[in-house]
Design a protein around this motif. Structure first.
Motif, PDB file in Angstrom:
ATOM      1  N   PHE A 167       0.862  -1.185   0.000  1.00 37.93           N
ATOM      2  CA  PHE A 167       0.000   0.000   0.000  1.00 37.93           C
ATOM      3  C   PHE A 167       0.899   1.236   0.000  1.00 37.93           C
ATOM      4  CE2 PHE A 167       0.499   1.674   4.308  1.00 37.93           C
ATOM      5  CZ  PHE A 167       0.967   0.572   5.018  1.00 37.93           C
ATOM      6  N   THR A 168       0.368   2.313  -0.502  1.00 40.78           N
ATOM      7  CA  THR A 168       1.155   3.548  -0.506  1.00 40.78           C
ATOM      8  C   THR A 168       0.265   4.760  -0.323  1.00 40.78           C
ATOM      9  OG1 THR A 168       2.642   4.964  -1.785  1.00 40.78           O
ATOM     10  CG2 THR A 168       1.060   3.697  -3.041  1.00 40.78           C
ATOM     11  N   HIS A 169       0.771   5.723   0.424  1.00 43.01           N
ATOM     12  CA  HIS A 169       0.107   7.022   0.476  1.00 43.01           C
ATOM     13  C   HIS A 169       0.599   7.792  -0.737  1.00 43.01           C
ATOM     14  CE1 HIS A 169      -1.555   7.541   4.791  1.00 43.01           C
ATOM     15  NE2 HIS A 169      -1.895   6.385   4.256  1.00 43.01           N
ATOM     16  N   TRP A 170      -0.313   8.116  -1.580  1.00 46.19           N
ATOM     17  CA  TRP A 170      -0.006   8.724  -2.876  1.00 46.19           C
ATOM     18  C   TRP A 170      -0.241  10.228  -2.730  1.00 46.19           C
ATOM     19  CZ3 TRP A 170      -3.417  10.770  -6.784  1.00 46.19           C
ATOM     20  CH2 TRP A 170      -2.903  10.769  -8.086  1.00 46.19           C
ATOM     21  N   PHE A 171       0.795  11.033  -2.939  1.00 45.57           N
ATOM     22  CA  PHE A 171       0.613  12.479  -2.698  1.00 45.57           C
ATOM     23  C   PHE A 171       1.305  13.327  -3.759  1.00 45.57           C
ATOM     24  CE2 PHE A 171       4.785  13.284  -0.588  1.00 45.57           C
ATOM     25  CZ  PHE A 171       5.174  11.976  -0.312  1.00 45.57           C
ATOM     26  N   GLN A 172       1.056  14.620  -3.680  1.00 45.84           N
ATOM     27  CA  GLN A 172       1.514  15.536  -4.724  1.00 45.84           C
ATOM     28  C   GLN A 172       2.358  16.666  -4.158  1.00 45.84           C
ATOM     29  OE1 GLN A 172      -2.077  16.511  -7.012  1.00 45.84           O
ATOM     30  NE2 GLN A 172      -2.815  14.479  -6.534  1.00 45.84           N
ATOM     31  N   PRO A 173       3.649  16.362  -3.897  1.00 45.58           N
ATOM     32  CA  PRO A 173       4.517  17.392  -3.339  1.00 45.58           C
ATOM     33  C   PRO A 173       4.719  18.537  -4.330  1.00 45.58           C
ATOM     34  CG  PRO A 173       5.811  15.498  -4.051  1.00 45.58           C
ATOM     35  CD  PRO A 173       4.367  15.131  -4.203  1.00 45.58           C
TER      36      PRO A 173
ATOM     37  N   ALA B 140      -3.151  14.140   1.374  1.00 43.65           N
ATOM     38  CA  ALA B 140      -2.583  15.489   1.417  1.00 43.65           C
ATOM     39  C   ALA B 140      -1.281  15.399   2.210  1.00 43.65           C
ATOM     40  CB  ALA B 140      -3.558  16.439   2.090  1.00 43.65           C
ATOM     41  N   PHE B 141      -0.350  16.302   1.944  1.00 40.90           N
ATOM     42  CA  PHE B 141       0.994  16.212   2.538  1.00 40.90           C
ATOM     43  C   PHE B 141       1.317  17.515   3.269  1.00 40.90           C
ATOM     44  CE2 PHE B 141       5.756  16.453   1.389  1.00 40.90           C
ATOM     45  CZ  PHE B 141       6.140  15.666   2.465  1.00 40.90           C
ATOM     46  N   CYS B 142       1.632  17.394   4.564  1.00 41.39           N
ATOM     47  CA  CYS B 142       1.940  18.620   5.312  1.00 41.39           C
ATOM     48  C   CYS B 142       3.115  18.378   6.255  1.00 41.39           C
ATOM     49  CB  CYS B 142       0.722  19.089   6.091  1.00 41.39           C
ATOM     50  SG  CYS B 142       0.195  17.890   7.313  1.00 41.39           S
ATOM     51  N   SER B 143       3.629  19.462   6.810  1.00 39.03           N
ATOM     52  CA  SER B 143       4.807  19.345   7.672  1.00 39.03           C
ATOM     53  C   SER B 143       4.386  19.031   9.101  1.00 39.03           C
ATOM     54  CB  SER B 143       5.595  20.645   7.656  1.00 39.03           C
ATOM     55  OG  SER B 143       5.013  21.545   8.586  1.00 39.03           O
TER      56      SER B 143
ATOM     57  N   THR C 242       4.448  20.829  11.576  1.00 34.70           N
ATOM     58  CA  THR C 242       3.661  21.896  12.186  1.00 34.70           C
ATOM     59  C   THR C 242       2.343  22.162  11.449  1.00 34.70           C
ATOM     60  OG1 THR C 242       5.106  23.350  10.928  1.00 34.70           O
ATOM     61  CG2 THR C 242       5.547  23.163  13.284  1.00 34.70           C
ATOM     62  N   GLY C 243       2.011  21.291  10.498  1.00 35.32           N
ATOM     63  CA  GLY C 243       0.700  21.398   9.851  1.00 35.32           C
ATOM     64  C   GLY C 243       0.645  22.319   8.648  1.00 35.32           C
ATOM     65  N   VAL C 244       1.791  22.793   8.161  1.00 35.80           N
ATOM     66  CA  VAL C 244       1.721  23.644   6.976  1.00 35.80           C
ATOM     67  C   VAL C 244       1.745  22.794   5.705  1.00 35.80           C
ATOM     68  CG1 VAL C 244       2.675  25.736   8.022  1.00 35.80           C
ATOM     69  CG2 VAL C 244       4.200  24.073   6.977  1.00 35.80           C
ATOM     70  N   ALA C 245       1.052  23.288   4.689  1.00 33.83           N
ATOM     71  CA  ALA C 245       0.901  22.517   3.460  1.00 33.83           C
ATOM     72  C   ALA C 245       2.207  22.441   2.698  1.00 33.83           C
ATOM     73  CB  ALA C 245      -0.166  23.162   2.583  1.00 33.83           C
ATOM     74  N   LEU C 246       2.621  21.221   2.362  1.00 31.70           N
ATOM     75  CA  LEU C 246       3.830  21.037   1.557  1.00 31.70           C
ATOM     76  C   LEU C 246       3.479  20.491   0.177  1.00 31.70           C
ATOM     77  CD1 LEU C 246       6.219  19.361   4.176  1.00 31.70           C
ATOM     78  CD2 LEU C 246       6.277  21.726   3.392  1.00 31.70           C
ATOM     79  N   ASP C 247       2.203  20.579  -0.159  1.00 36.04           N
ATOM     80  CA  ASP C 247       1.788  19.925  -1.399  1.00 36.04           C
ATOM     81  C   ASP C 247       0.827  20.781  -2.203  1.00 36.04           C
ATOM     82  OD1 ASP C 247      -0.507  19.888   0.089  1.00 36.04           O
ATOM     83  OD2 ASP C 247      -0.968  17.789  -0.290  1.00 36.04           O
TER      84      ASP C 247
END
Ligand code: ADP
Ligand code: MG
Length: 697
Positions: A64-70, A145-148, A150-155
């Motif tokens: 399985f993989t978490h598929w995200f969009q950096p 969704a991908f975030c740091s 501290t919760g900031v969006a990295l994607d």
């Protein structure tokens, strides 16, 4: 037929599958989260995860993989096996709700634009349950969704999801004030038309520029380009057709409704369009489409080029972002109906879009900016970099009526007689098409045509959603305060049209007159990515993003840094590739040709025959002069690259050097090489030419 319907969506954990495999209560709870945005219970997640795992194992998945969009613009995936060893030396297959909801990829290797200190490597991926999971390459892929830390969006996805909530909230307020009591959610929809080029892999492999940069950095014009207009909608060649068929099947399995395919304007250029869907799903699907287009091409000995400008001198590729707003009870808010002039709701949403596009044109412009698109927007090829809106005759007429204070009629299309009695008279659309507008109203949606072919559509859409949300917010505020809602609507419409009609242009957007006219109207013509990026740190733009909770100031600033860095890196790679090709391939070819010419002169001289050797001597002189110039240009380019590379600390200054120094010098180097290419013996030329690349399939 049944076969096809069985194929469609067969690798997707979609609604039908969930309904079948999940206990009723779990299904209901998950649907609530998906449809109404309610938080998901962890017990529910466990049940969903287990069902997903069993379903995926049956489809042959092992991982399985978490598929995200950096912020790289492509998708990322890290695969974990379901396998979990037991004490007795065997293994069971495990996948928990926790693993479904949250992933922890090391964030330190993805661009963050200074948001994440290097010691703070943690990043999280969070399940986006509104986009269905799917099986691809033996892995269960979970859109996230991908975030740091501290919760900031990295994607790219996080701001898109936030913007969808923002526009829904504001549009609902407006709808309520217009008397709508049934709608509970407003959804933005997108259908992206994807353009691409196909070249033969054997030829591709002989071109370092295509391999490293996705575009040709050298290449003289072939004798034939696109001037005969014989490729557009032309009959599709068998090899391409087989390729397209396989893409369709792969996409259908993933529940991606690939619908239209055709040859495009340029030779070797094609287009694929799916049926539209909700913005975040359409965005995921477009990423998957690009991925699959590239992979399937290789199976056919082909390479799919998604670059905006793989070949100079012929059309480049874009992505048309068809955007609209719909309601959960099935209304399209941009549907004018038969009599748009008395469709209050339509006019409010239409004028809101017009105002948003005019006020935030710079944000839309940057959403379409990337290094590849600089070769199209505002370069010598159309389209220009000016944001304007095409409305067409019918709506233009209504806008004029609004401005004059009394809206009383809608022009209709009527019937079109073809002049052959056996052919039916066709009902005519109220407006003709316009192919030259960057933002065209096309019936019941807007087509944002500037978007780059290789880019994610998340950016254009989160910006569109947010700026329209902002205007709808203003409309709702005003209507809430108004004593007479209808009178206030009239005031608002008149005001919006009067103030923002300058952005509406129905003429030929590719003409020089428009460039001059747009300047008179005060519309910006931002020609380069480096300049366009400034919009990301503009106070007005930061304010609107913060106000609607789409991006914080820090997130905007990080995107500014990332975009500039990305620009510099791209040009740097292109320049270095050019230098290598120039030194190791092109210059030696020129020298070899000169040597051949000299040898010919000597051989003929040795025979003692008084032959005319002016051809050889003239060619030798010309080729040698060009080679000398070429060598000089290499040295100048090398110096420019070195200077730009060593400009540390200020990303903007560095990007400017890459754009206005390195990039210019790349053009000069190319100019000489392309001249050499037309003179040097074809057998000595070290790489496939444009003719071969474009016309060999
Ligand atoms: P054209 O080439 O004529 O512009 P295409 O058929 O190639 O048109 O593409 C039009 C795209 O617009 C398709 O993806 C279609 O699904 C999409 N579309 C149609 N209606 C809507 C809508 N309401 N919202 C978003 N996209 C839409
Ligand atoms: Mg199209």
């Amino acid at each position: 037929m049944t076969k096809l319907s069985q194929l469609y969506g067969s690798n997707v954990f979609n609604d039908a599958v969930m309904r079948e495999l999940l206990p009723k209560a779990t299904y209901k709870a998950l649907k609530k989260t998906i449809d109404q945005g309610l938080p998901l219970d962890s017990a529910v997640a466990d049940v969903v995860a287990n069902a997903m795992k069993d379903w995926a194992l049956e489809k042959g998945a092992t991982h399985f993989t978490h598929w995200f969009q950096p912020m790289t613009g492509i998708t990322a995936e890290k695969h974990d096996a379901f396998i979990s060893p037991t004490a007795d030396g065997k293994a069971i297959m495990e996948f928990s709700g926790k693993e479904l909801i949250k992933g922890e990829p090391d964030a330190s290797s993805f661009p963050s634009g200074g948001l994440r200190a290097t010691f703070e490597a943690r990043g999280y991926t969070a399940w986006d349950c509104t986009s269905p999971a799917f099986v691809k390459d033996d892995s269960l892929c979970i859109p996230t969704a991908f975030c740091s830390y501290t919760g900031v969006a990295l994607d790219k996805k996080t701001p898109l999801l936030r913007s969808m909530e923002a526009i829904s909230k504001q549009a609902l307020r407006v709808l309520k004030l217009l008397g709508n009591t049934t709608t509970t959610k407003v959804i933005t929809t997108v259908g992206p038309e994807q353009e691409y080029f196909i070249v033969d892999k054997k030829l591709y492999d002989q071109r370092k520029d295509l391999i490293f940069t996705g575009r040709t950095l050298f290449g003289a014009k072939p004798p034939k380009g696109q001037e005969m207009e014989d490729h557009y909608f032309g009959s599709i060649k068998e090899r391409i057709s087989a390729y397209m068929k396989e893409i369709d099947e792969e996409l259908w399995k993933l529940g991606i409704a690939a619908k239209t395919k055709h040859n495009e304007v340029a030779p070797a250029q094609h287009e694929l369009a799916p049926i539209f869907s909700t913005t975040n799903i359409a965005t995921d699907h477009n990423q998957l489409t690009m991925d699959i287009m590239k992979k399937v091409a290789l199976r056919h000995g082909l390479v799919c080029l998604l670059h905006e400008k793989p070949f100079a001198g012929i059309n480049g590729s874009g992505k048309h972002n068809n955007w609209s707003m719909g309601t959960d009870d099935g209304m399209n808010l941009l549907e004018p109906g038969r009599t748009p002039h008395d469709n209050k709701q339509f006019l409010v949403f239409l004028c809101a879009v017009i105002k948003a596009v005019d006020e935030y044109a710079d944000l839309l412009r940057v959403s379409a900016a990337n290094p590849g698109n600089d070769h199209r927007l505002g370069a010598n090829e159309a389209p220009p970099a000016i944001i304007s809106i095409f409305l067409g005759e019918q709506l233009q007429d209504i806008l004029e009526q609004i401005e004059n204070g009394a809206v009383t009629s809608s022009k209709s299309g009527g019937k079109m007689e073809i002049g052959v009695t056996t052919l039916p008279a066709l009902p005519k659309d109220a407006t003709d098409r316009n192919r030259t507008s960057p933002f065209a109203f096309t019936g019941n949606k807007f087509e944002f045509r500037m978007c780059p072919s290789s880019g994610s559509i998340a950016g254009p859409n989160f910006i569109l959603n947010t700026i329209v949300a902002e205007v709808l917010d203003e409309v709702a505020d005003r209507l809430e305060k108004a004593a007479d809602v209808n009178a206030e609507i009239k005031t608002i419409l008149t005001e919006f049209v009067t103030k923002h009609k300058r952005v509406v242009f129905n003429g030929n957007g590719y003409s020089d007159e428009w460039v001059a006219e747009a300047e008179k109207r005060g519309l910006k013509n931002t020609k380069t990515t480096v300049e366009a990026i400034q919009a990301l740190i503009d106070e007005k733009n930061i304010a609107v993003m913060e106000k609607h909770g789409v991006l914080s100031r820090a997130e905007m600033e990080s995107r500014y840094e990332i975009s500039l860095e990305n620009y510099s890196k791209t040009i740097n790679i292109e320049a270095l590739t050019m230098i290598e090709m120039a030194k190791q391939q092109i210059l030696p070819a020129a020298i070899n040709f000169a040597t051949d010419l000299a040898a010919s002169i000597n051989t003929i001289k040795a025979t003692g025959v008084a032959a005319d050797m002016s051809v050889q001597t003239e060619l030798l002189t010309e080729v040698s002069a060009l080679a000398a110039q070429f060598k000089k240009n290499i040295v100048t380019l090398e110096a420019a690259v070195e200077k730009a590379e060593n400009t540390h600390g200020d990303t903007f200054e560095q990007a400017k050097l890459f754009r206005f120094d390195v990039f210019e010098k790349m053009g000069e180097l190319r100019g000489v090489a392309d001249k050499l290419e037309t003179m040097v013996d074809k057998d000595l030329w070290p790489m496939p030419t444009y003719s071969e690349l474009l016309f060999n399939i």
